[in-house]
Design a protein around this motif. Structure first.
Motif, PDB file in Angstrom:
ATOM      1  N   SER A  68      -6.314 -30.263   4.724  1.00  0.00           N
ATOM      2  CA  SER A  68      -5.634 -30.466   3.449  1.00  0.00           C
ATOM      3  C   SER A  68      -4.460 -31.437   3.608  1.00  0.00           C
ATOM      4  CB  SER A  68      -5.110 -29.130   2.928  1.00  0.00           C
ATOM      5  OG  SER A  68      -3.938 -28.742   3.638  1.00  0.00           O
ATOM      6  N   PRO A  69      -3.795 -31.827   2.490  1.00  0.00           N
ATOM      7  CA  PRO A  69      -2.590 -32.666   2.597  1.00  0.00           C
ATOM      8  C   PRO A  69      -1.473 -32.026   3.416  1.00  0.00           C
ATOM      9  CG  PRO A  69      -3.439 -32.709   0.352  1.00  0.00           C
ATOM     10  CD  PRO A  69      -4.231 -31.660   1.081  1.00  0.00           C
ATOM     11  N   LEU A  70      -1.546 -30.716   3.608  1.00  0.00           N
ATOM     12  CA  LEU A  70      -0.551 -30.020   4.429  1.00  0.00           C
ATOM     13  C   LEU A  70      -0.840 -30.139   5.920  1.00  0.00           C
ATOM     14  CD1 LEU A  70      -0.208 -26.703   2.377  1.00  0.00           C
ATOM     15  CD2 LEU A  70       1.409 -28.616   2.435  1.00  0.00           C
ATOM     16  N   GLY A  71      -1.926 -30.815   6.266  1.00  0.00           N
ATOM     17  CA  GLY A  71      -2.380 -30.883   7.647  1.00  0.00           C
ATOM     18  C   GLY A  71      -1.314 -31.261   8.659  1.00  0.00           C
ATOM     19  N   PRO A  72      -0.566 -32.369   8.453  1.00  0.00           N
ATOM     20  CA  PRO A  72       0.457 -32.751   9.443  1.00  0.00           C
ATOM     21  C   PRO A  72       1.516 -31.672   9.656  1.00  0.00           C
ATOM     22  CG  PRO A  72      -0.039 -34.592   7.983  1.00  0.00           C
ATOM     23  CD  PRO A  72      -0.730 -33.392   7.406  1.00  0.00           C
ATOM     24  N   LEU A  73       1.938 -31.011   8.574  1.00  0.00           N
ATOM     25  CA  LEU A  73       2.929 -29.944   8.699  1.00  0.00           C
ATOM     26  C   LEU A  73       2.356 -28.750   9.445  1.00  0.00           C
ATOM     27  CD1 LEU A  73       5.636 -28.601   8.046  1.00  0.00           C
ATOM     28  CD2 LEU A  73       4.675 -27.914   5.820  1.00  0.00           C
ATOM     29  N   VAL A  74       1.143 -28.344   9.066  1.00  0.00           N
ATOM     30  CA  VAL A  74       0.495 -27.214   9.731  1.00  0.00           C
ATOM     31  C   VAL A  74       0.356 -27.504  11.223  1.00  0.00           C
ATOM     32  CG1 VAL A  74      -1.647 -25.882   9.893  1.00  0.00           C
ATOM     33  CG2 VAL A  74      -0.715 -26.482   7.648  1.00  0.00           C
ATOM     34  N   ASN A  75       0.003 -28.733  11.535  1.00  0.00           N
ATOM     35  CA  ASN A  75      -0.185 -29.111  12.929  1.00  0.00           C
ATOM     36  C   ASN A  75       1.111 -28.971  13.725  1.00  0.00           C
ATOM     37  OD1 ASN A  75      -1.906 -29.945  14.967  1.00  0.00           O
ATOM     38  ND2 ASN A  75      -1.481 -32.105  14.663  1.00  0.00           N
ATOM     39  N   ARG A  76       2.237 -29.394  13.134  1.00  0.00           N
ATOM     40  CA  ARG A  76       3.518 -29.305  13.827  1.00  0.00           C
ATOM     41  C   ARG A  76       3.913 -27.853  14.093  1.00  0.00           C
ATOM     42  NH1 ARG A  76       4.935 -33.706  10.453  1.00  0.00           N
ATOM     43  NH2 ARG A  76       5.984 -32.330   8.957  1.00  0.00           N
ATOM     44  N   LEU A  77       3.504 -26.955  13.195  1.00  0.00           N
ATOM     45  CA  LEU A  77       3.869 -25.547  13.324  1.00  0.00           C
ATOM     46  C   LEU A  77       2.891 -24.755  14.198  1.00  0.00           C
ATOM     47  CD1 LEU A  77       4.831 -24.853   9.593  1.00  0.00           C
ATOM     48  CD2 LEU A  77       6.384 -25.299  11.519  1.00  0.00           C
ATOM     49  N   PHE A  78       1.807 -25.411  14.609  1.00  0.00           N
ATOM     50  CA  PHE A  78       0.732 -24.733  15.332  1.00  0.00           C
ATOM     51  C   PHE A  78       1.086 -24.671  16.817  1.00  0.00           C
ATOM     52  CE2 PHE A  78      -3.556 -24.250  17.135  1.00  0.00           C
ATOM     53  CZ  PHE A  78      -4.104 -23.321  16.269  1.00  0.00           C
ATOM     54  N   GLY A  79       1.664 -23.561  17.236  1.00  0.00           N
ATOM     55  CA  GLY A  79       2.093 -23.394  18.619  1.00  0.00           C
ATOM     56  C   GLY A  79       1.126 -22.580  19.449  1.00  0.00           C
ATOM     57  N   ARG A  80       1.541 -22.254  20.655  1.00  0.00           N
ATOM     58  CA  ARG A  80       0.663 -21.569  21.595  1.00  0.00           C
ATOM     59  C   ARG A  80       0.213 -20.203  21.091  1.00  0.00           C
ATOM     60  NH1 ARG A  80      -0.879 -21.024  27.168  1.00  0.00           N
ATOM     61  NH2 ARG A  80      -2.380 -19.326  27.026  1.00  0.00           N
ATOM     62  N   SER A  81       1.113 -19.401  20.559  1.00  0.00           N
ATOM     63  CA  SER A  81       0.715 -18.055  20.121  1.00  0.00           C
ATOM     64  C   SER A  81      -0.292 -18.125  18.984  1.00  0.00           C
ATOM     65  CB  SER A  81       1.938 -17.239  19.708  1.00  0.00           C
ATOM     66  OG  SER A  81       2.607 -17.843  18.616  1.00  0.00           O
ATOM     67  N   LYS A  82      -0.092 -19.065  18.055  1.00  0.00           N
ATOM     68  CA  LYS A  82      -1.036 -19.223  16.950  1.00  0.00           C
ATOM     69  C   LYS A  82      -2.387 -19.698  17.471  1.00  0.00           C
ATOM     70  CE  LYS A  82      -2.279 -19.337  12.613  1.00  0.00           C
ATOM     71  NZ  LYS A  82      -2.503 -18.077  11.867  1.00  0.00           N
ATOM     72  N   PHE A  83      -2.371 -20.610  18.436  1.00  0.00           N
ATOM     73  CA  PHE A  83      -3.622 -21.066  19.029  1.00  0.00           C
ATOM     74  C   PHE A  83      -4.372 -19.905  19.664  1.00  0.00           C
ATOM     75  CE2 PHE A  83      -5.788 -22.149  23.013  1.00  0.00           C
ATOM     76  CZ  PHE A  83      -6.833 -22.917  22.512  1.00  0.00           C
ATOM     77  N   ASP A  84      -3.669 -19.104  20.464  1.00  0.00           N
ATOM     78  CA  ASP A  84      -4.326 -17.992  21.155  1.00  0.00           C
ATOM     79  C   ASP A  84      -5.005 -17.053  20.169  1.00  0.00           C
ATOM     80  OD1 ASP A  84      -3.384 -19.060  23.485  1.00  0.00           O
ATOM     81  OD2 ASP A  84      -2.054 -17.378  24.001  1.00  0.00           O
ATOM     82  N   SER A  85      -4.313 -16.692  19.091  1.00  0.00           N
ATOM     83  CA  SER A  85      -4.879 -15.735  18.136  1.00  0.00           C
ATOM     84  C   SER A  85      -6.023 -16.353  17.336  1.00  0.00           C
ATOM     85  CB  SER A  85      -3.796 -15.214  17.194  1.00  0.00           C
ATOM     86  OG  SER A  85      -3.236 -16.270  16.419  1.00  0.00           O
ATOM     87  N   THR A  86      -5.849 -17.589  16.895  1.00  0.00           N
ATOM     88  CA  THR A  86      -6.890 -18.248  16.098  1.00  0.00           C
ATOM     89  C   THR A  86      -8.140 -18.504  16.937  1.00  0.00           C
ATOM     90  OG1 THR A  86      -5.236 -19.312  14.693  1.00  0.00           O
ATOM     91  CG2 THR A  86      -7.434 -20.272  14.697  1.00  0.00           C
ATOM     92  N   PHE A  87      -7.953 -19.015  18.124  1.00  0.00           N
ATOM     93  CA  PHE A  87      -9.079 -19.331  19.004  1.00  0.00           C
ATOM     94  C   PHE A  87      -9.844 -18.073  19.384  1.00  0.00           C
ATOM     95  CE2 PHE A  87     -10.855 -20.812  23.144  1.00  0.00           C
ATOM     96  CZ  PHE A  87     -11.502 -21.959  22.696  1.00  0.00           C
ATOM     97  N   SER A  88      -9.113 -17.005  19.690  1.00  0.00           N
ATOM     98  CA  SER A  88      -9.760 -15.763  20.127  1.00  0.00           C
ATOM     99  C   SER A  88     -10.583 -15.109  19.018  1.00  0.00           C
ATOM    100  CB  SER A  88      -8.702 -14.784  20.639  1.00  0.00           C
ATOM    101  OG  SER A  88      -8.018 -15.311  21.758  1.00  0.00           O
ATOM    102  N   LYS A  89     -10.232 -15.379  17.760  1.00  0.00           N
ATOM    103  CA  LYS A  89     -10.939 -14.750  16.640  1.00  0.00           C
ATOM    104  C   LYS A  89     -12.417 -15.108  16.584  1.00  0.00           C
ATOM    105  CE  LYS A  89      -7.052 -14.218  13.425  1.00  0.00           C
ATOM    106  NZ  LYS A  89      -6.415 -14.740  12.192  1.00  0.00           N
ATOM    107  N   VAL A  90     -12.789 -16.263  17.104  1.00  0.00           N
ATOM    108  CA  VAL A  90     -14.184 -16.688  16.985  1.00  0.00           C
ATOM    109  C   VAL A  90     -15.032 -16.193  18.156  1.00  0.00           C
ATOM    110  CG1 VAL A  90     -13.556 -18.699  15.620  1.00  0.00           C
ATOM    111  CG2 VAL A  90     -13.818 -18.950  18.093  1.00  0.00           C
ATOM    112  N   PHE A  91     -14.429 -15.478  19.097  1.00  0.00           N
ATOM    113  CA  PHE A  91     -15.172 -14.903  20.219  1.00  0.00           C
ATOM    114  C   PHE A  91     -15.664 -13.501  19.855  1.00  0.00           C
ATOM    115  CE2 PHE A  91     -13.255 -18.393  22.223  1.00  0.00           C
ATOM    116  CZ  PHE A  91     -13.694 -18.537  23.537  1.00  0.00           C
ATOM    117  N   GLY A  92     -16.674 -13.038  20.573  1.00  0.00           N
ATOM    118  CA  GLY A  92     -17.158 -11.682  20.386  1.00  0.00           C
ATOM    119  C   GLY A  92     -16.136 -10.660  20.816  1.00  0.00           C
ATOM    120  N   ALA A  93     -16.256  -9.436  20.289  1.00  0.00           N
ATOM    121  CA  ALA A  93     -15.268  -8.382  20.559  1.00  0.00           C
ATOM    122  C   ALA A  93     -15.159  -8.058  22.043  1.00  0.00           C
ATOM    123  CB  ALA A  93     -15.630  -7.129  19.776  1.00  0.00           C
ATOM    124  N   ALA A  94     -16.271  -8.118  22.761  1.00  0.00           N
ATOM    125  CA  ALA A  94     -16.272  -7.753  24.183  1.00  0.00           C
ATOM    126  C   ALA A  94     -16.234  -8.973  25.104  1.00  0.00           C
ATOM    127  CB  ALA A  94     -17.505  -6.916  24.497  1.00  0.00           C
TER     128      ALA A  94
END
Length: 301
Positions: free
Chosen positions: A163-189
């Motif tokens: 979206s047009p908010l992309g550059p702002l979202v990107n600047r706010l996207f830190g390590r903790s957010k990456f870890d949680s977002t990335f892990s969501k697409v993996f299986g539970a186990a």
């Protein structure tokens, strides 16, 4: 080797970089890894977003026992150049692969793709059908990816980056957010370990790459614009096609397989990994390796 700026890399990543090479393709310094002998059949691996060829490391050694294996970090990914621009496109990434194919003089090969790489493979497959593609494909296997824009269930973060908010979202996207977002697409186990998260984060940030998220994500628009061409490539393929799919992937799991079948796309082999998510080669490398080698053996038999 590369003149790229050095940063502290996790040990497995440092080893991967040492085993690979840097070359000039289409005006950019690009990283690739090519292991095996000229006598072995070739597998070309096409990685996903937002990581790099290192995604294939968990299955690499198994494939290497029988095959010469080649993988490229696409533009904006991994150890390759990461220009800060909005004009990234799937067609351009396909051009890089064809440039590497020509440089390495790969005449015949199988293709294994994942995620973003599935879409690049679709464009390359369409070129094979057009008679304009580099080299001769023997087969193609797709791991989880958005083969059809109508079934690609993008995460909220992906939608915001586009979206047009992309550059702002990107600047706010830190390590903790990456870890949680990335892990969501993996299986539970089969969630990524802390070591794996360290490795993926280092890949993304190499050459200041995180600043590109909102530019690279434009591939979602490419999928909509070129849907007909890329779906026809699956329906009309002249080479065997396979799916190895993590069923519980919220982005492109079992619902993507169902759509693939409903559209009557060519399907010579299907393996559904019922408890696995979006990164099957990382989550279940043994299962993926066994399934993929079984598919290749069936084609040769």
């Amino acid at each position: 080797m590369s003149t790229a700026p050095e940063i502290a890399l996790p040990p497995a990543l440092a080893d991967w970089q040492q085993r690979g090479r840097f070359t000039r393709l289409l005006g950019h310094e690009m990283f690739y890894i090519d292991e095996g002998s000229d006598e072995q059949p070739v597998i070309l691996l096409i990685h996903g977003f937002p990581t790099a060829s290192f995604d294939w490391q968990p299955i690499w050694a198994t494939l290497r026992q029988q095959y010469r294996v080649v993988a490229l970090d696409m533009l904006g990914f991994g150890f390759s150049d990461k220009p800060n621009r909005r004009q990234y496109s799937i067609h351009q990434q396909a051009d890089f692969f064809e440039a590497l194919i020509n440089q390495l003089q790969l005449s015949e090969f199988d293709v294994l793709a994942h995620d973003y790489g599935d879409t690049v493979a679709q464009e390359l497959l369409a070129r094979q059908l057009d008679g304009t593609g580099a080299g001769q494909w023997r087969s193609c296997c797709f791991l989880n990816g958005g083969l059809f824009p109508e079934t690609h269930q993008a995460l909220l973060t992906q939608k915001l980056l586009l979206s047009p908010l992309g550059p702002l979202v990107n600047r706010l996207f830190g390590r903790s957010k990456f870890d949680s977002t990335f892990s969501k697409v993996f299986g539970a186990a089969s969630k990524p370990t802390s070591t794996q998260l360290d490795e993926f984060w280092a890949l993304i940030n190499y050459k200041d790459g995180k600043h590109l998220f909102h530019n690279l994500i434009t591939y979602m628009n490419d999928r909509k614009q070129h849907r007909e061409r890329w779906v026809q490539a699956l329906q009309q393929s002249s080479v065997p096609l396979a799916l190895i799919n993590g069923s519980v992937d919220p982005v492109s799991g079992a619902h993507m397989v169902a759509r693939y079948q409903a559209l009557n796309c060519r399907l010579d082999y299907l393996k559904e990994l019922l408890q696995i998510g979006h990164y099957p080669q990382v989550e279940d490398p043994q299962g993926v390796s066994a399934a993929y080698l079984e598919f290749l053996a069936q084609q040769r038999g």
